[in-house]
Design an enzyme around this catalytic site. Sequence first.
Site, PDB file in Angstrom:
ATOM      1  N   ASP A 231      51.038  39.780  43.877  1.00 14.43           N
ATOM      2  CA  ASP A 231      50.264  40.919  44.352  1.00 14.43           C
ATOM      3  C   ASP A 231      49.025  41.085  43.486  1.00 14.43           C
ATOM      4  OD1 ASP A 231      49.851  43.337  45.913  1.00 14.43           O
ATOM      5  OD2 ASP A 231      50.223  44.376  44.016  1.00 14.43           O
ATOM      6  N   GLU A 330      48.609  37.726  49.633  1.00 10.89           N
ATOM      7  CA  GLU A 330      48.007  38.377  50.787  1.00 10.89           C
ATOM      8  C   GLU A 330      46.672  37.735  51.129  1.00 10.89           C
ATOM      9  OE1 GLU A 330      49.431  42.948  50.447  1.00 10.89           O
ATOM     10  OE2 GLU A 330      48.022  42.241  48.958  1.00 10.89           O
ATOM     11  N   ASP A 407      53.012  47.961  41.900  1.00 12.89           N
ATOM     12  CA  ASP A 407      52.581  46.574  42.076  1.00 12.89           C
ATOM     13  C   ASP A 407      53.775  45.622  42.082  1.00 12.89           C
ATOM     14  OD1 ASP A 407      49.899  47.267  42.190  1.00 12.89           O
ATOM     15  OD2 ASP A 407      49.657  47.149  40.014  1.00 12.89           O
TER      16      ASP A 407
END
Length: 436
Positions: A231, A330, A407
């Site tokens: 992340d 992502e 996170d």
Amino acid sequence: MNKVVRVYLISEHKDKNGELVSYQDVNKLLWELQNQTRMIKNKTIQYCWEYSNFSSDYYKQHGSYPSEKEILSYTLDGYVNDKFKNNNDLYSANCSSTTRNTVKEFKNSKSDIIKGTKSIISYKSDQPLSLHNKSIHIEYIGGQYFANINLVNRSYAKEHDFASTMIRFKLWIRDNSAETIIQRCLSNEYKISESDMLYDRKKKMWYINLCYSFSPNKNELLDSSKILGVDLGVAYPLCASVYGEYDRFTVHGGEIENFRKKVESRKLSILKQGKNCGEGRIGHGIQCRNKPVYNISDKIARFRESANHKYSKALINYALKKNCGVIQMEDLTGITKDANRFLKNWTYYDLQTKIKYKAEENGIKFKLIKPQYTSQRCSKCGYIDKGNRTTQAHFLCLKCGFECNADYNASQNISIEDIDLIIEQELKSGANVKLT
Ligand SMILES: [Zn+2]
């Protein structure tokens, strides 16, 4: 995998009697070869158009396209190459690379040109010289790297008292990583592929964009079902974990932020000083007056560059230690879900690119997922609620009470295979979701 490294060249060319040829003469020759390359490319485009017109007329008459081989007795690029055989000084393999690439470029943009979305290709005089992969020979002698590059054809070499078709250069290698690459090319660990040679007007030097390839290490030890979710977050710039593991990899972002702040405050004071700056900077316009400021921006960029290298390297080492066969992140292109992230997006993008390269070099698969609700979803029970994020840094599931760093929770979600599809399903069913 294919990569490129830029290497500057210093002429060391000698004629067949061993006399050093002046660099001015070598430059003159290389510019002439550029000129010929341009001519070859532009003529190639002309031949391609002629053939393309012929081919569409043929289609109108016969209802089918002609075969290149029947009409030209070669493929199109073979046919074009044959046209240039004896009327230039280029080394023949380089000449065929030039025509082959130009025909490819024509074929790729033909439909856009016909549609009118692109203009007809026309090449300017500063064309890169195409170097066939067999044209580049690197040597290491007495602590120096050299390249013998095939550049001219036999008849030119003979006419101009060259010992061979090659021109010899000393390589000017700027940093350690470039040197490592050259060493690996020398030991055949990396394979040199077709490259370009260009002239840098600012440095007044020639350089090659040396292309090389290598097969990524097949890391047999890695578990292809074990995913490291990474992340790019708010509290930590990087947080990574394997699903179900409490252990995590984090980078504390303070380093870059502090450096930026320190430097920005100096930047401000220099801008203020600009009004009453020293003699040397007056009277040369704003560019010169504020010159140190631009150096500082460079400084931040360099600092970030080296920090991103360091972070990505440490992350890959963590993945290897954990035997992860996959790194999942992502997809940040076009991200809009949260303004804070959006602002940082461009630095993140650089970090992500570095992670991707290093992962693939180590035989780790790199996968991107859609960034949707990964920060609002409870990684333990799957409950999606904006209220789960109590603050930017803190996560508390309103359903099951799972509590952790936000996170870390996001990285746990990202470490699940096909999490974006799972979330899509969850949103559709709506059972475990509260959207405000
Ligand atoms: Zn929960």
